[in-house]
Design a protein around this motif. Structure first.
Motif, short mmCIF file in Angstrom:
data_model
loop_
_atom_site.label_atom_id
_atom_site.label_comp_id
_atom_site.label_asym_id
_atom_site.label_seq_id
_atom_site.Cartn_x
_atom_site.Cartn_y
_atom_site.Cartn_z
N ARG A 94 40.70 33.93 32.23
CA ARG A 94 40.51 32.48 32.33
C ARG A 94 39.39 32.11 33.30
O ARG A 94 39.57 31.35 34.25
CB ARG A 94 41.81 31.78 32.70
CG ARG A 94 42.87 31.89 31.60
CD ARG A 94 44.18 31.27 31.98
NE ARG A 94 45.13 31.40 30.88
CZ ARG A 94 46.42 31.13 30.98
NH1 ARG A 94 46.92 30.72 32.13
NH2 ARG A 94 47.21 31.27 29.94
N ARG A 95 38.24 32.76 33.07
CA ARG A 95 37.00 32.48 33.80
C ARG A 95 37.00 33.02 35.22
O ARG A 95 36.02 32.81 35.95
CB ARG A 95 36.70 30.98 33.82
CG ARG A 95 36.74 30.32 32.46
CD ARG A 95 36.39 28.85 32.57
NE ARG A 95 36.63 28.17 31.29
CZ ARG A 95 36.38 26.88 31.08
NH1 ARG A 95 35.89 26.14 32.05
NH2 ARG A 95 36.62 26.33 29.91
N GLN A 96 38.06 33.66 35.65
CA GLN A 96 38.14 34.18 37.01
C GLN A 96 37.97 35.70 37.01
O GLN A 96 38.53 36.39 36.16
CB GLN A 96 39.49 33.82 37.65
CG GLN A 96 39.74 32.33 37.78
CD GLN A 96 38.75 31.66 38.71
OE1 GLN A 96 38.44 32.16 39.79
NE2 GLN A 96 38.24 30.50 38.30
N VAL A 97 37.20 36.19 37.97
CA VAL A 97 37.05 37.64 38.14
C VAL A 97 38.26 38.16 38.91
O VAL A 97 38.51 37.73 40.04
CB VAL A 97 35.76 37.99 38.90
CG1 VAL A 97 35.66 39.51 39.11
CG2 VAL A 97 34.55 37.49 38.13
N LEU A 98 39.01 39.06 38.28
CA LEU A 98 40.18 39.65 38.94
C LEU A 98 39.86 40.99 39.59
O LEU A 98 40.57 41.43 40.49
CB LEU A 98 41.31 39.85 37.93
CG LEU A 98 41.79 38.61 37.17
CD1 LEU A 98 42.93 38.99 36.23
CD2 LEU A 98 42.24 37.53 38.14
N GLY A 99 38.80 41.63 39.11
CA GLY A 99 38.46 42.95 39.64
C GLY A 99 37.35 43.60 38.84
O GLY A 99 36.68 42.95 38.02
#
Length: 760
Positions: A118-123
């Motif tokens: 959802r458009r967020q960098v998690l890793g």
């Protein structure tokens, strides 16, 4: 490579220990792509930092310790750009940075892909090779595909690594699961798994020659199940208010012949065995309920499944010895049901965790009534991984902590005690009316749909029902309810709230909110045949309902009729014509029986939830007596977001500046037209939303019962002038997060921090 993708994904999701899962994941990727190193870096919570969480090939002592910023190194570059990066000779690249503790200076070939959700960098997942290597496009595509498949798992099952002290060792035990809040509060205890003994998936359909013995088996199972429900009702009678206790009345209604019973008997008469008949009928109703748009109605599928499983257990003789319930039990199930909670002593339940379900489930309703913290809707979590473990349930944030360390436990024990004190404070002020610090009154109404609110009606600070969902009566039948059935049902609701207004919404079904006996198939149900469109096309349905409402109102005169899904003034005109027709028909009947009788026509209003009405508000004067804003659908239509679609649900936000600007426009235009306007959507029941709505000029808000005390409490701490300034401020924002920041800042400034989370 498709088989490798499936195997690696399956292995990762099925491993309950996240540390082991990450370790296996990097080893599987390394072996599959035939590379020297595979590593996984995860973003630190709310920071632009990456921490090495697993590696096969780098120095194992660096795992859990090495941290880099997004602007550091090639791995940080991947996170910063949010796209794959390939470098055949990493050590010569200008973004290369040597981290001595991970010993990667000997590796040249580099490929990194971001883990995005959802458009967020998690890793970041990275692979490295000792010699210079040009990674092929197929290898990059494989890693991108794997990252996309695992992104939701990383989003919902994340590691929160907390340091006990600045230089202390990292504790890997703090697994945190993210769900949605079903009931606020803090619960600390030990897991108690409730697993069903038999499922309908285990049942094969079978026919029999003689139906009578099968009917006898079924009726015997019904009687035993009814006895169970009576015991549950008696056990919970002293702990639940009447409206929450009525959940078990719904179970009894489902067991009655007029609900599921007749259809099951019909199937048995057609030659099916009792178990098969139960399976066919219950699965049909579950499927129909699960199609519904209204979240409250959709959650009734859980009730049908729960009841059907109980009948199935009696039909298959599956009862056994139940496990011992811990003294401080966190009740966990694939789908927690109201009956599960009723079978456990209240004093032993400290929290609820349901892998499925939502805030509208009966389990969530009971949890709120009993004051039990609950988290619903966890995903990608193996149930057995939660067995026999210490757990903390944070019903404010929707988080579940598995085997938390001592620091976290102590922190939440403090928050728990503060939360209990805050709840007691709210209850002490329960009988007071809502008004701002400067004396500005706001009337608080409740949203309802079950017709079991007599206890709530007696509470003076609740000033009526702002939205009564009549479709629930229609959902619980195998045919349209008759006029007399509707009259009797509505009469009870109006009598419970005698002296207080009750706003009844006319039948709001259609599209994907289907009645079991009136199916409608459409490609785009949200923009389809629903609400007033359906009932105007079927005036015989509309007239019967309105006549029943008017007759039910004869003794109390507290009925208001509200029309749903109005999109133009022409629909208002046609609905008014039919309401006048129904009123005149009832008036003639009443006067024939009693020539001296006086019949008062109910007020008629509309729900403003379709954006087109924003441009026709000035034409409503003289046509309606009131308006009420349904913020749920208004938000959905303004933002073109299906709030039930988890892929875009994060975009659904009533704090969006466009939504707030539309609501402010409605407030101003209805005021100019002299039309009373209230709000009955979820925004009204959110303390921050109630602050904004009050600042916009609304003086009547309607909400779910459990939100009333919190909304009242925050309004009592605010000055009207402050709220008006807050509205002016947020209407200049561009994004929902900017709005929420300003709302939360105001909540903190007026001394209402307890509403934002547990504690003070």
């Amino acid at each position: 490579m498709l088989n490798d993708l499936r195997r690696i994904t399956h292995n990762f999701v099925q491993e309950p220990n996240l540390e082991l899962a990450l370790g296996n994941l990097v080893s599987d990727i390394k072996a599959c792509l035939n590379t020297d190193v595979c590593s996984i870096y995860l973003v630190e919570d709310k920071q632009r930092l990456l921490k090495l969480q697993a590696s096969d090939g780098l120095n194992p002592k660096a795992v859990g310790k090495t941290v880099m910023r997004f602007d550091e190194g090639l791995t940080g570059w991947v996170a910063e750009r949010g796209e794959p990066i390939k470098v055949h000779n990493a050590t010569n690249h200008p973004r290369f940075k040597q981290f001595t503790d991970i010993e990667e200076d000997v590796y040249s070939g580099f490929l990194g892909v971001p883990i995005m959700h959802r458009r967020q960098v998690l890793g970041v997942i990275s692979i490295q090779q000792t010699e210079s290597r040009h990674f092929e496009q197929q290898e990059e595509a494989f890693l991108v595909t794997l990252s996309a498949q695992l992104a939701s798992t990383f989003a919902n099952v994340s590691i929160r690594l907390r340091n006990v002290g600045q230089d202390s060792a990292v504790d890997h035990s703090g697994l945190v699961l993210q769900g949605v809040s079903g009931a606020s509060g803090i619960g600390i205890g030990h897991s108690y798994l409730v697993q069903t003994k038999i499922e309908f998936s285990d049942v094969s359909l079978k026919k029999v020659a003689a139906p009578e013995p099968e009917k006898a088996r079924y009726f015997n199972a019904v009687e035993k199940t009814k006895a169970d429900i009576i015991q549950m009702t008696q056990r919970m009678a002293e702990q639940l208010p009447k409206d929450a206790l009525a959940i078990f009345d719904v179970y009894q209604q489902l067991l009655d012949a007029a609900s599921l019973g007749n259809e099951i008997v019909d199937k048995i008469n057609q030659g099916w065995c009792a178990v098969s008949a139960l399976k066919i009928v219950s699965e049909h109703y579950v499927a129909e309920f699960e199609k519904m748009e209204d979240p409250y109605i959709r959650e009734r599928a859980v009730d049908v499944k729960d009841l059907s499983r109980r009948l199935l257990e009696y039909l298959t003789v599956q009862q056994g010895v139940k496990p011992t319930v811990p003294h401080s039990a966190i009740v966990i199930a694939e789908e927690v049901t109201a009956s599960m909670l009723a079978e456990i002593p209240r004093e032993q339940i400290k929290g609820i965790v349901s892998l499925k379900g939502a805030e509208n489930s009966h389990a969530a309703i009971m949890a709120r009534a009993l004051g039990i913290p609950a988290v619903m809707g966890l995903r990608d979590v193996p149930l057995l991984s939660l067995d026999d473990t210490d757990i903390i349930v944070d019903g404010y944030s929707g988080q579940v902590f598995i085997t938390p360390n001592e620091t976290i436990v102590e922190e939440y024990k403090k928050l728990e005690s503060e939360d209990i004190a805050f709840t007691d404070l709210l209850k002490r002020e329960a009988d007071e009316f809502a008004q701002t610090l400067c004396g500005h009154r706001v009337s608080l109404y409740i949203n309802s749909g079950m017709g079991f609110d007599s206890d709530i009606a007696e509470q003076q600070h609740i000033e009526g029902i702002g939205l009564y969902r009549t479709e629930y009566l229609f959902m619980m039948r195998q045919r349209f309810p008759s006029e007399s059935e509707q009259q009797s049902f509505y009469q009870q609701v109006l009598a419970d709230f005698e002296g207080k207004p009750v706003v009844m919404r006319t039948l709001d079904v259609g599209g994907d909110k289907q009645l079991p006996y009136f199916p409608i198939v459409e490609e785009n149900p949200f923009l389809g045949w629903r609400g007033i469109r359906l009932t105007l096309d079927h005036p015989e349905i509309f007239l019967v309902q309105v006549r029943a409402m008017i007759k039910a109102n004869l003794m109390t005169n507290n009925l208001h009729i509200m029309l749903p899904m109005i999109c133009d003034v022409g629909e208002v005109d046609e609905a008014n014509r039919l309401i006048n027709q129904a009123f005149n028909e009832v008036r003639i009947e009443v006067l024939e029986a009693d020539p001296n009788a006086k019949l008062i026509k109910p007020k008629v209003g509309i729900m403003i939830e379709v954006p087109s009405m924003l441009f026709q508000l000035d034409k409503l004067k003289g046509k309606v007596d009131f308006c009420s804003i349904g913020t749920n659908d208004l938000t959905q239509y303004l933002l073109a977001v299906d709030r039930n679609n988890d892929k875009v649900a994060s975009l659904y936000d009533s704090y969006h500046p466009t939504v707030l600007a539309a609501i402010k426009r409605i407030a101003d235009m209805t005021k100019d037209a002299g039309i009373p306007c209230s709000v009955c959507g979820e925004l009204a029941g959110d303390p921050g939303g109630a602050m904004l709505l009050t600042g916009m000029g609304f003086t009547q808000l309607s909400m779910n019962t459990q939100n009333v005390l919190r909304v009242k409490w925050v309004l009592k701490k605010a000055q009207l002038e402050c709220l008006e300034q807050l509205v002016e401020d947020v209407l200049h924002c561009n994004r929902p997060d900017q709005v929420k920041f300003r709302v939360n800042r105001t909540i903190l400034n007026i001394g209402a921090a307890s509403l934002l989370r547990a504690g003070k």
